[in-house]
Design a protein around this motif. Structure first.
Motif, PDB file in Angstrom:
ATOM      1  N   ARG A 153      70.025  21.820  -6.115  1.00  0.00           N
ATOM      2  CA  ARG A 153      70.758  23.086  -6.281  1.00  0.00           C
ATOM      3  C   ARG A 153      71.823  23.195  -5.193  1.00  0.00           C
ATOM      4  O   ARG A 153      71.670  22.646  -4.111  1.00  0.00           O
ATOM      5  CB  ARG A 153      69.810  24.277  -6.171  1.00  0.00           C
ATOM      6  N   ARG A 154      72.879  23.950  -5.481  1.00  0.00           N
ATOM      7  CA  ARG A 154      73.987  24.040  -4.535  1.00  0.00           C
ATOM      8  C   ARG A 154      73.736  25.160  -3.526  1.00  0.00           C
ATOM      9  O   ARG A 154      73.761  26.338  -3.865  1.00  0.00           O
ATOM     10  CB  ARG A 154      75.281  24.311  -5.304  1.00  0.00           C
ATOM     11  N   ASP A 175      73.474  29.664  -7.565  1.00  0.00           N
ATOM     12  CA  ASP A 175      73.091  30.126  -8.903  1.00  0.00           C
ATOM     13  C   ASP A 175      72.252  31.407  -8.877  1.00  0.00           C
ATOM     14  O   ASP A 175      71.946  31.973  -9.927  1.00  0.00           O
ATOM     15  CB  ASP A 175      72.382  29.015  -9.693  1.00  0.00           C
ATOM     16  N   TYR A 207      70.999  30.199  -2.730  1.00  0.00           N
ATOM     17  CA  TYR A 207      71.720  29.260  -3.594  1.00  0.00           C
ATOM     18  C   TYR A 207      72.751  29.967  -4.469  1.00  0.00           C
ATOM     19  O   TYR A 207      72.578  31.120  -4.853  1.00  0.00           O
ATOM     20  CB  TYR A 207      70.726  28.503  -4.487  1.00  0.00           C
TER      21      TYR A 207
END
Length: 520
Positions: free
Chosen positions: A98-99, A112, A110
């Motif tokens: 995950r970013r 998202d 994160y």
């Protein structure tokens, strides 16, 4: 014939770090004579390069650079640096599915999870919300810009002392004396300007010594990559040998003696609970969570900005952003004061606006320290925060704070945009507002093309650029007054009230030019 009268500069800046260099650029936009004095002969340092020199730039900093036409230069320079060093992916947070969008005391949130619809007054902009850049890249680009604008930088001159009077400041650096109308200390956490000026510096003492080290390890698998809380502290490890760690020793070791391989190995063993063996120490630096701030950012003709005005732990990377924000806020106000067209109290608004922002960042860093203490109760609290940060509202709140999206000055206006960063309105001809702020003037955006608004703004045309034309999304507004630092000073939702507009412009830009508002 020798001229025995050295030049008198409008402003002398102590310190050629990012804050001092950016302030010099800001002052040169108003054609002031600027001298930057820097103690270090050579700007080069391994601590300014990757991995230790990495700095996260937050939304207000990126917006400041974008509005002055610097952002593209930073991005291009950093890309070239990354390609040359191949270090862009070495950090542990770049190696995740995950970013990551940031962290609080090491607890990540994160992209998202973040709900950007909670920020209705942000429009799409090239500035974005966060970018990583090496300190070396930052200083190189800013020094190049400052010199191209005509600022003078003299290296090898650390300011030792100064003498201030009602009409100027005499500065002693090495064997030389320099004279200026104003002096700004951007000379870091151990600022000699702050000390010589007797500024009151108050805050809280450190709980830990932090270490950032680059080492060679026997059997690199002895340590698990990533960030780890332990019964004695915390450490972060990225292969092959980049380690950051924190030992809760009350800051006892910081700057007291040279950092040796043996000492780093002993601390790492205590903090990690492993018998890891280090064979070589490439580079090392220490830091603490000492959090102090001056009570006044100005004394007469001497001002402070950046770490000279406030120090705290580097957790979450807020310090550089705080300093750039100081420079963006101060530059145009000091320039207007020197030119002689500033309204009463304009320079005082620097302290009024920036001191509370600094205080908030110091508390933010203290809260992170509280969450890192190696105690059972802290670990229990950390589990609660971890749950919260994993929710949509939680991640959005932390992003808002870490990215600087929630920054708002109390300017007394009723509209939610007043005191905030101007949205990057796109006019119907494709012009973006960010590009209209390059010269460092104010802006009066008139989406309705009101003839009376245009007529009244003509009195300030040297300081305020009048822009008429509709925007693709005007956010329900008819007119917006923007300060040179990109902060919204006034808005109108109904047919513009001329009297209100005049008051707003006068509050930030003084008397109209034809009413004796002298240009220097």
């Amino acid at each position: 014939m020798h001229d025995h009268h050295p030049p008198i500069y409008d402003v002398i800046i102590a310190g050629a770090g990012p804050v001092g260099l950016f302030l010099a650029c800001e002052l040169r936009l108003s054609n002031l004579s600027v001298l930057v004095l820097e103690r270090a002969e050579d700007p080069d340092s391994p601590l300014k390069r990757l991995p230790f020199g990495m700095r996260g730039l937050s939304a207000p900093t990126l917006e400041a650079f974008y509005r002055r036409g610097l952002l593209e230069e930073f991005v291009a320079a950093q890309r070239a640096e990354d390609a040359a060093s191949k270090t862009a992916t070495h950090t542990h947070w770049n190696q995740q599915p995950r970013r990551p969008a940031g962290h609080f005391a090491g607890i990540q949130f994160y992209h998202d999870d973040i709900d950007i619809t909670k920020w209705p007054y942000r429009l799409p902009s090239p500035a974005g919300t966060s970018v990583a850049v090496a300190l070396e890249t930052l200083e190189t680009v800013l020094a190049r810009r400052a010199c191209s604008l005509g600022a003078e930088i003299q290296r090898g001159f650390g300011v030792e002392d100064f003498l201030a009077s009602d009409d100027g400041v005499s500065v002693r650096a090495g064997e030389k004396t320099f004279r200026g109308r104003w002096l700004v200390g951007c000379d870091g956490g151990r600022s000699s300007i702050r000390k010589a000026g007797g500024f009151e510096f108050v805050g809280t003492d450190p709980e830990f010594t932090g270490y950032s080290v680059e080492v060679e390890i026997t059997g690199p698998d002895a340590l698990r990559p990533g960030r780890h809380y332990t019964p004695t502290g915390m450490y972060t490890y990225a292969r092959p040998g980049t380690i950051a760690m924190v030992e809760f020793d009350g800051g006892a070791f910081h700057r007291l003696q040279p950092i040796t391989l043996e000492h780093v190995q002993a601390v790492l063993r205590r903090v990690s609970g492993t018998d890891v063996t280090l064979t070589h120490l490439r580079s090392a630096t220490t830091w603490t969570d000492r959090a102090y701030q001056v009570t006044a950012y100005r004394k007469g003709r001497v001002l402070l900005a950046g770490d000279a005005a406030h120090i705290h732990s580097p957790l979450g990377g807020q310090g550089l952003n705080l300093g750039i924000g100081d420079a963006m806020n101060l530059g145009w106000k000091l320039a207007s004061t020197i030119r002689g067209d500033a309204p009463a109290g304009l320079l005082d608004s620097y302290q009024a606006e920036r001191h509370p922002v600094g205080m908030g960042i110091l508390d933010w860093s203290r809260a992170q320290v509280a969450l890192m203490r190696p105690t059972p109760s802290t670990r229990a609290l950390e589990a609660v925060i971890r749950d919260l940060i994993g929710t949509r509202d939680g991640a959005t709140y932390f992003a808002e704070r870490v990215w600087g999206v929630s920054l708002r000055y109390d300017l007394g206006g009723s509209h939610p945009l007043v005191g905030r960063s101007v949205p990057d309105f796109e006019l119907v001809d494709g012009t973006k507002v960010g590009s209209l702020l390059r010269e460092g003037n104010g802006l009066l955006l008139d989406f309705d093309r009101s003839a009376s608004l245009e007529a009244l703004s003509s009195g300030w045309r040297k300081r305020v650029t009048y822009v008429a034309g509709d925007a693709k999304d005007r956010l329900g507004l008819r007119a917006v007054l923007v300060r040179p630092d990109g902060v919204v000073a006034w808005t109108s939702e109904s047919a513009a009230d001329d009297e209100e507009a005049v008051q707003a412009i006068s509050r930030w830009f003084g008397e109209p030019e034809d009413a004796g508002g002298s240009a220097r």
